[in-house]
Design a protein around this motif. Structure first.
Motif, short mmCIF file in Angstrom:
data_model
loop_
_atom_site.label_atom_id
_atom_site.label_comp_id
_atom_site.label_asym_id
_atom_site.label_seq_id
_atom_site.Cartn_x
_atom_site.Cartn_y
_atom_site.Cartn_z
N LEU A 97 0.92 -1.21 -0.17
CA LEU A 97 -0.23 0.01 -0.01
C LEU A 97 0.85 1.30 0.02
N SER A 102 -4.15 7.30 -1.75
CA SER A 102 -5.57 6.97 -1.13
C SER A 102 -6.42 7.14 -1.92
N PRO A 103 -7.38 6.14 -2.18
CA PRO A 103 -7.78 4.95 -1.06
C PRO A 103 -6.95 3.83 -1.37
N ARG A 104 -5.86 3.71 -1.88
CA ARG A 104 -4.72 2.67 -2.02
C ARG A 104 -5.32 1.29 -2.59
N HIS A 105 -5.88 1.26 -3.59
CA HIS A 105 -6.18 0.00 -4.31
C HIS A 105 -5.00 -0.60 -4.87
N LEU B 157 -15.77 -0.39 1.33
CA LEU B 157 -15.36 -0.81 0.34
C LEU B 157 -14.27 0.18 -0.27
N ILE B 158 -14.28 1.48 -0.38
CA ILE B 158 -13.39 2.57 -0.82
C ILE B 158 -11.97 2.37 -0.15
N PHE B 159 -12.37 2.54 1.18
CA PHE B 159 -11.27 2.54 2.09
C PHE B 159 -10.69 1.17 2.74
N ASN B 161 -8.60 -1.23 2.12
CA ASN B 161 -7.10 -1.55 2.56
C ASN B 161 -6.58 -0.77 3.48
N GLU B 162 -7.11 0.31 3.62
CA GLU B 162 -6.47 1.29 4.46
C GLU B 162 -7.02 1.19 6.03
#
Lengths: 245, 280
Positions: A97, A102-105, B157-159, B161-162
């Motif tokens: 990541l 951000s939002p880091r896909h 879903l958007i965030f 991973n964070e």
């Protein structure tokens, strides 16, 4: 070896009135394998956290001519919670990541890289295993894979072998040595036990709130005026077994 | 068999009259949003945040009823504000999360009780908010629940991973230069909204159980993070639907029935797991 990655310049860290680190300066060059050693409470972890940007120094700065990417293996890993529902691949993916905004896909290429890393560290078959179910040594490999997934300029490891038995510890250090020699990964390794790391690294920084020594093992052993500042058992590394001290 | 067919025809009739349709839709929406957030909150050891905020919603509700305003519109900003205060107490005053939650929670209960004592005439409404009555939800409640769920799913879903990095290891997330503060606020505000909306189903006293139970049950299976969220959501939805139907048929309080079902399932899963490990 002279390709400078970062210069730590006159770093002083204070917690309230207490000085934890006093005027620390050293340089990290490409391909270095540095061990920062020193007794408990000498400020090793504070120094690392300052380099990582987790602690703001009272004075001093870290200079680099580029944005440096750091792979970090912390002293305490969250996997001590056995029930935490995360697979090895999910943990390693965290490292990837770092290069995303951000939002880091993550891309499919990132996912392939993660599998490759797991393969290289012999952990491919545990990709979908909950990380809390792995042994201490296996967990450390996963955390190393996570740190490497950042594709780091510097790999920083804070007492990575504290939970491992001596055999696992040596295997782990050998693995790091291989990464340093074969893939030219720059490593900064924190340890309170100079004896276990000295044979693997090419530079030793002895820290006790300030830098007591910065150089090779050979230089360390030749510098006789260090004795008053360095714990006696740490000087033992300079003597062969059975040799009079 | 007559007994079962009577039950089925009663449920069919209830759907025909629209009595259960809204309840089931609201129930599913709340189940999904609370389970989605639950995995992050439980694993960040913020489980009691839901409980604390539910207590804040009691005070908010008392204020709304006192001023004869819509409970939902008053509660959402007040509870969100309380969530932010809890985080600020944690960050700025260095009061630990559980202590901050306890302080805000008890203060809110005290405030709510004083307002209730000073007023008269809304005790019945208050009781339904304390223990929930999903069969009384309005069309507006239903739409708000659906919208809330879509927002929660979308943002998670958007965030994802964070949020995962933040939940697993906040310090490491900071090293990755993830905006951990912002994400913590996002999580806290989403929790506040889900709590306020979910109170309609199971009430102030039990809403936090919808956040905690399905996640803890799903965690008993050795799954990864994504699968745990998915599994918790499936468990939550199934038990809410079964709970609503059972409570309707047996004339039991809905919120308590849903919580009891969750408790029983967790017990069964936990004991089965222990037995399987023992045999293995």
């Amino acid at each position: 070896m002279n390709d400078k990655i970062a210069t730590i310049k006159n770093i002083t860290v204070k917690f309230g009135r207490q000085t934890i680190l006093n005027n620390i300066s050293f340089t990290i060059c490409k391909g270095d394998y540095i061990s920062i050693v020193g007794p408990n409470g000498s400020g090793k972890t504070t120094l690392i956290k300052t380099i990582l940007g987790l602690i703001s120094p009272f004075s001093g700065k870290i200079i680099s001519d580029r944005k440096i990417k750091i792979g970090y293996l912390p002293q305490k890993v969250a996997t001590q919670d056995k029930l935490f529902p995360a697979t090895s691949a999910e943990i390693v993916a965290m490292g990837a990541l770092s290069s995303r905004k951000s939002p880091r896909h993550l891309s499919n290429d990132d996912k392939k890289d993660i599998q490759k890393l797991l393969h290289n560290l012999g952990m491919e078959k545990y990709s979908d295993t909950r990380v809390g179910l792995l042994s201490g040594g296996q967990q450390q490999r996963i955390m190393l894979a996570r740190a490497l997934a950042t594709k780091p300029d510097i790999l920083i490891l804070d007492e990575p072998t504290s939970a491992l038995d001596p055999k696992m510890r040596d295997d782990f250090y050998l693995m790091l040595q291989k990464l340093n020699k074969e893939e030219n990964v720059t490593i900064v390794l924190i340890s309170h036990d100079i004896a276990s790391v000295a044979k693997y690294v090419n530079k030793i920084i002895y820290l006790d709130q300030k830098i007591i020594f910065n150089g090779t093992l050979e230089e360390f052993c030749k510098t006789s005026d260090l004795t008053p500042y360095i714990h006696t058992h740490d000087m033992g590394i300079c003597y062969k077994e059975g040799e009079a001290k | 068999m007559i007994f079962v067919s009577d039950f089925i025809s009663l449920i069919v009739k209830a759907f025909e009259y629209g009595l259960l349709t809204k309840a089931i839709i609201v129930g599913i929406a709340i189940a999904i949003s609370s389970a989605f957030l639950g995995s992050f909150l439980v694993l960040k050891r913020y489980s009691m945040m839901g409980d604390g905020l539910a207590h804040v919603s009691f005070a908010a509700l008392a204020i709304a009823l006192f001023f004869n305003a819509s409970p939902l519109y008053v509660s959402i900003p007040i509870v969100s504000f309380a969530a932010i205060i809890i985080l600020l107490m944690n960050e700025k005053a260095q009061i630990h999360g559980d202590a901050a939650i306890g302080l805000i929670s008890s203060f809110s209960i005290a405030l709510g009780t004083i307002i209730v004592t000073l007023s008269t005439g809304f005790n019945v409404d208050l009781f339904s908010y304390l223990f929930g009555n999903i069969l009384l939800v309005t069309k507006t409640d239903m739409w708000i629940s659906i919208i809330t769920t879509i927002v929660v799913i979308g943002l998670v879903l958007i965030f994802y991973n964070e949020l995962f990095a933040l939940t697993y290891d906040e310090e490491y997330a900071k090293v990755l230069q993830i905006k951990t503060k912002r994400l913590n606020y996002l999580l806290a505000i989403l929790t506040a909204i889900v709590i306020v909306v979910g109170i309609r189903a199971v009430g102030t006293m039990l809403i936090s159980s919808l956040i905690i139970f399905p996640t803890v049950t799903a965690m008993q299976f050795s799954l990864g993070f994504k699968k745990t969220i998915l599994f918790a959501t499936i468990i939550s939805v199934l038990l809410i639907v079964i709970g609503i139907l059972l409570s309707f048929l047996l004339n039991l309080p809905t919120g308590s029935t849903i919580v009891m079902l969750n408790g029983i399932l967790l017990f069964i899963v936990f004991v089965s797991k222990k037995l399987i490990y023992k045999k293995g």
